[in-house]
Design a protein around this motif. Structure first.
Motif, PDB file in Angstrom:
ATOM      1  N   LEU A 186      -2.381   5.964 -16.911  1.00 18.56           N
ATOM      2  CA  LEU A 186      -2.238   6.671 -15.625  1.00 18.56           C
ATOM      3  C   LEU A 186      -3.598   7.130 -15.110  1.00 18.56           C
ATOM      4  O   LEU A 186      -3.907   6.996 -13.917  1.00 18.56           O
ATOM      5  CB  LEU A 186      -1.311   7.885 -15.771  1.00 18.56           C
ATOM      6  CG  LEU A 186       0.175   7.605 -15.986  1.00 18.56           C
ATOM      7  CD1 LEU A 186       0.930   8.911 -16.170  1.00 18.56           C
ATOM      8  CD2 LEU A 186       0.758   6.803 -14.826  1.00 18.56           C
TER       9      LEU A 186
ATOM     10  N   ILE B 178      -5.624   4.136 -13.638  1.00 17.08           N
ATOM     11  CA  ILE B 178      -5.225   3.712 -12.292  1.00 17.08           C
ATOM     12  C   ILE B 178      -5.482   4.822 -11.264  1.00 17.08           C
ATOM     13  O   ILE B 178      -6.014   4.575 -10.178  1.00 17.08           O
ATOM     14  CB  ILE B 178      -3.742   3.295 -12.276  1.00 17.08           C
ATOM     15  CG1 ILE B 178      -3.501   2.126 -13.244  1.00 17.08           C
ATOM     16  CG2 ILE B 178      -3.304   2.899 -10.862  1.00 17.08           C
ATOM     17  CD1 ILE B 178      -2.031   1.842 -13.539  1.00 17.08           C
ATOM     18  N   ALA B 179      -5.109   6.069 -11.629  1.00 19.49           N
ATOM     19  CA  ALA B 179      -5.211   7.189 -10.675  1.00 19.49           C
ATOM     20  C   ALA B 179      -6.662   7.486 -10.289  1.00 19.49           C
ATOM     21  O   ALA B 179      -6.962   7.738  -9.111  1.00 19.49           O
ATOM     22  CB  ALA B 179      -4.562   8.433 -11.260  1.00 19.49           C
TER      23      ALA B 179
ATOM     24  N   LYS C  37      -7.873   5.014  -7.807  1.00 22.56           N
ATOM     25  CA  LYS C  37      -7.321   5.256  -6.473  1.00 22.56           C
ATOM     26  C   LYS C  37      -7.990   6.460  -5.791  1.00 22.56           C
ATOM     27  O   LYS C  37      -8.170   6.472  -4.575  1.00 22.56           O
ATOM     28  CB  LYS C  37      -5.803   5.505  -6.568  1.00 22.56           C
ATOM     29  CG  LYS C  37      -4.977   4.246  -6.786  1.00 22.56           C
ATOM     30  CD  LYS C  37      -3.520   4.611  -7.088  1.00 22.56           C
ATOM     31  CE  LYS C  37      -2.617   3.402  -6.957  1.00 22.56           C
ATOM     32  NZ  LYS C  37      -2.208   3.125  -5.572  1.00 22.56           N
TER      33      LYS C  37
ATOM     34  N   GLU D 235       3.856   7.134 -10.514  1.00 25.01           N
ATOM     35  CA  GLU D 235       3.261   8.149 -11.390  1.00 25.01           C
ATOM     36  C   GLU D 235       1.740   8.202 -11.221  1.00 25.01           C
ATOM     37  O   GLU D 235       1.139   9.279 -11.247  1.00 25.01           O
ATOM     38  CB  GLU D 235       3.615   7.847 -12.854  1.00 25.01           C
ATOM     39  CG  GLU D 235       4.333   8.997 -13.517  1.00 25.01           C
ATOM     40  CD  GLU D 235       4.901   8.626 -14.882  1.00 25.01           C
ATOM     41  OE1 GLU D 235       4.883   9.508 -15.758  1.00 25.01           O
ATOM     42  OE2 GLU D 235       5.368   7.488 -15.065  1.00 25.01           O
ATOM     43  N   SER D 236       1.112   7.041 -11.038  1.00 26.71           N
ATOM     44  CA  SER D 236      -0.345   7.000 -10.826  1.00 26.71           C
ATOM     45  C   SER D 236      -0.710   7.663  -9.506  1.00 26.71           C
ATOM     46  O   SER D 236      -1.707   8.401  -9.430  1.00 26.71           O
ATOM     47  CB  SER D 236      -0.845   5.551 -10.821  1.00 26.71           C
ATOM     48  OG  SER D 236      -0.544   4.909 -12.034  1.00 26.71           O
ATOM     49  N   ASN D 237       0.090   7.414  -8.459  1.00 28.31           N
ATOM     50  CA  ASN D 237      -0.155   8.065  -7.173  1.00 28.31           C
ATOM     51  C   ASN D 237       0.004   9.574  -7.290  1.00 28.31           C
ATOM     52  O   ASN D 237      -0.758  10.338  -6.688  1.00 28.31           O
ATOM     53  CB  ASN D 237       0.792   7.512  -6.102  1.00 28.31           C
ATOM     54  CG  ASN D 237       0.404   6.114  -5.641  1.00 28.31           C
ATOM     55  OD1 ASN D 237      -0.718   5.668  -5.863  1.00 28.31           O
ATOM     56  ND2 ASN D 237       1.335   5.420  -5.004  1.00 28.31           N
TER      57      ASN D 237
ATOM     58  N   LEU E 238       5.165   2.888 -12.560  1.00 26.58           N
ATOM     59  CA  LEU E 238       3.771   3.152 -12.940  1.00 26.58           C
ATOM     60  C   LEU E 238       2.944   3.488 -11.693  1.00 26.58           C
ATOM     61  O   LEU E 238       2.093   4.378 -11.709  1.00 26.58           O
ATOM     62  CB  LEU E 238       3.183   1.932 -13.657  1.00 26.58           C
ATOM     63  CG  LEU E 238       1.870   2.138 -14.420  1.00 26.58           C
ATOM     64  CD1 LEU E 238       2.033   3.181 -15.521  1.00 26.58           C
ATOM     65  CD2 LEU E 238       1.386   0.814 -15.014  1.00 26.58           C
ATOM     66  N   GLN E 239       3.252   2.818 -10.585  1.00 25.97           N
ATOM     67  CA  GLN E 239       2.551   3.092  -9.329  1.00 25.97           C
ATOM     68  C   GLN E 239       2.857   4.508  -8.834  1.00 25.97           C
ATOM     69  O   GLN E 239       1.943   5.258  -8.450  1.00 25.97           O
ATOM     70  CB  GLN E 239       2.965   2.069  -8.270  1.00 25.97           C
ATOM     71  CG  GLN E 239       2.301   2.274  -6.914  1.00 25.97           C
ATOM     72  CD  GLN E 239       2.900   1.358  -5.860  1.00 25.97           C
ATOM     73  OE1 GLN E 239       4.124   1.236  -5.756  1.00 25.97           O
ATOM     74  NE2 GLN E 239       2.037   0.695  -5.093  1.00 25.97           N
TER      75      GLN E 239
END
Length: 558
Positions: free
Chosen positions: A86, A89-90, A93, A55-57, A52-53
């Motif tokens: 996503l 989170i994205a 960030k 893909e979010s990045n 998940l991290q």
């Protein structure tokens, strides 16, 4: 403040989180990279925290490469899916402000929302059931959405191309593929962000007839999600089934963020609510927690196949969104194994939860109150006229102060000052009482807001819309008790002289223009409204007349 007064302050431990959502999430991933983070059953998707991290990045990288800059707004117009989490989170960030668009919105509502906050981009489902999102956007076009530069539609493998009209349109999968999970710019941007910056805008219907954009920060929603999870005693072994929508704080904060702050797994049973798929998801994924508004729990309990499912893995969850009927609460505890289910109360402007029961609150208090004040918050109950804090047991307006109070209404300083007083208290508009132990009970609403199936509806907004009908001279909208949804809308309409509109004409006028849940169930044509001597309309008399005419009784609620 005197203990005999209706004032309470929450615990001060554990301390507030002062990180951004992105930083806190990355720290959780470092602790348990291989743990299950997400199951989206309707998409056949499973993701670990590390996946998940990554893909979010990748998505954060793609959004920054598309030309979006920190502080700009990007809308999400979708039911629950991988793309939604996503984006949550994205955007956090990348320093982008995520704007939640209600999937029930129609053309005039989405036009207003996108333009009010100046959305530069939008991620949308192409369609859902009878809602044709891309067709609505094409109909509006670039002229009516002047700041919208890009639309990405959430596609599945094998989907045919879609038309975007005169606004640039591309697939979400293409956007995602254009990013790099190791893009150094994401970390660079993330380092510049602070927890007090706005990260999310959620629309709440306004009494003026237009929704207001409640603007929330990392600090607002990250801490609220954390303390909500604490009330449920969530941990890495928990799997939370989330059939409530992400565009509400219920799904996004009480669901996603409660899980992500405790290393728990998020389980989406479907994109929209389906009682059977929810029951199937709980059994198949061995869910330990389940969220819902009372109507969802009723639909699950009353489903003809309910008895087929093994729900013994369930332990906790949240029932919220509207008053929780006592009998429903008892059935949920006894028949769904939710012995530690909690009740939460709040509003979008307070991120949202200010009061919640805990897993060990005695059942009689869980079914008759909304619990006690959350940590790091203060609540008081004041006389709506004088502003003085009332004695315990006396009803008044509930006010909340602390980290959870919103940044403000986007682009509306005057409305923000109306809602948040000089001492920093958010005035909820709800009438409440507080007992000797600090348990809060919501007893009514100062204004005439209607809550239908967990959706907050302000009659003024519907009235403003119906005034546009060429045959309508005047209109008043009230809420009437309803066994299924809690409340249903009723419109009293005075036609223009010489005009004879029909109920069907009024409903057809609403279709495609306002959300289905805002279309009045009951429509009556009248010659006058009940009024006071000074000319104020007495809505309570309209309600009383209709309740008598239709034989409706107020539902007994917690």
């Amino acid at each position: 403040m005197n203990e005999a007064l209706s004032y309470a302050r929450g615990a001060t431990e554990p301390p507030l989180i002062e990180q951004t959502i992105g930083d806190f999430f990355d720290a959780m991933v470092a602790r348990q990279p291989e743990a299950l983070a997400l199951v989206s059953r309707h998409e056949g998707v499973r993701r670990s925290y590390a996946e998940l991290q990554a893909e979010s990045n990748r998505l954060a990288s793609a959004l920054l490469r598309s030309g979006l800059k920190p502080g700009e707004r990007i809308g999400i117009w979708s039911h629950n899916n991988l793309a939604w989490v996503l984006m949550q989170i994205a955007t956090a960030k990348a320093g982008l402000i995520l704007v939640n668009i209600n999937p029930a919105y129609r053309t005039s509502e989405v036009e207003y929302a996108l333009n009010k906050v100046g959305c530069q981009a939008l991620v949308t489902m192409p369609r859902f059931k009878t809602s044709e999102y891309l067709a609505m956007l094409r109909e509006l076009g670039a002229a009516k959405l002047p700041q919208l530069r890009s639309i990405w539609w959430i596609d599945r493998a094998g989907d045919a191309e879609e038309e975007g009209g005169d606004i640039p349109l591309a697939r979400f999968s293409t956007l995602l593929a254009s990013g790099d999970p190791a893009d150094p710019r994401v970390a660079e941007v993330q380092r510049t962000l602070t927890a007090t910056e706005p990260i999310n805008i959620q629309f709440t219907s306004g009494t003026t007839g237009f929704p207001k954009g409640a603007t929330l920060t990392h600090r607002n929603i990250l801490n609220n999600g954390f303390f909500i999870g604490e009330c449920m005693k969530l941990g890495p072994e928990d799997r939370l089934c989330i059939p409530v929508p992400m565009y509400h704080c219920f799904g996004m904060v009480l669901g996603n963020l409660a899980c992500l702050t405790h290393g728990s797994a998020i389980v989406y049973p479907n994109d929209g609510f389906d009682p059977l798929l929810t029951l199937e998801a709980v059994q198949a994924e061995q869910c330990t927690a389940l969220h819902g508004v009372p109507t969802m729990f009723i639909a699950e309990l009353d489903h003809p196949r309910f008895a087929e499912f093994d729900l013994s893995s369930l332990r906790t969850g949240i029932m919220a969104g509207t008053a929780c009927p006592i009998e429903v609460m008892k059935r949920v505890v006894s028949q769904m194994h939710l012995g530690e289910i909690t009740i939460a109360y709040g509003m979008t402007e307070t991120s949202p939860v200010s009061c919640q029961s805990s897993t060990d609150t005695p059942l009689e208090l869980r079914v008759s109150t909304v619990g006690t004040v959350q940590p790091h918050l203060e609540v008081k109950i004041v006389d709506p006229e004088s502003g003085a804090t009332v004695p315990r047991g006396q009803s008044g307006e509930l006010c909340t102060r602390g980290y959870s109070v919103m940044h403000g209404y986007w682009g509306d300083e005057a409305k923000t000052r109306e809602a948040i007083d000089a001492e920093g208290y958010m005035h909820t508009g709800d009438l409440a009482t507080m007992d000797a132990q600090g348990y809060v009970n919501i007893v009514g609403r100062i204004k005439d807001m209607v809550i239908r199936g967990g959706e907050n509806i302000y009659p003024r907004e519907i009235e403003e819309f119906l005034y546009r009908h060429p045959k309508v001279q005047d209109v008043q909208v009230v809420g009437l008790p309803d066994r299924r949804y809690g409340e249903e809308l009723c419109a009293w309409i005075i036609p223009k002289p010489g005009q004879q509109p029909t109920e069907d004409e009024i409903r057809d006028f609403c279709k495609g223009q306002i959300a289905h849940y805002k279309v009045p169930k009951y429509i009556r044509f009248v010659t006058e409204f009940p009024m006071t001597v000074t000319g104020k309309i007495q809505k309570f008399k309209i309600r009383d007349v209709m309740k008598t005419e239709l034989g409706l009784a107020e539902e007994k609620t917690a």
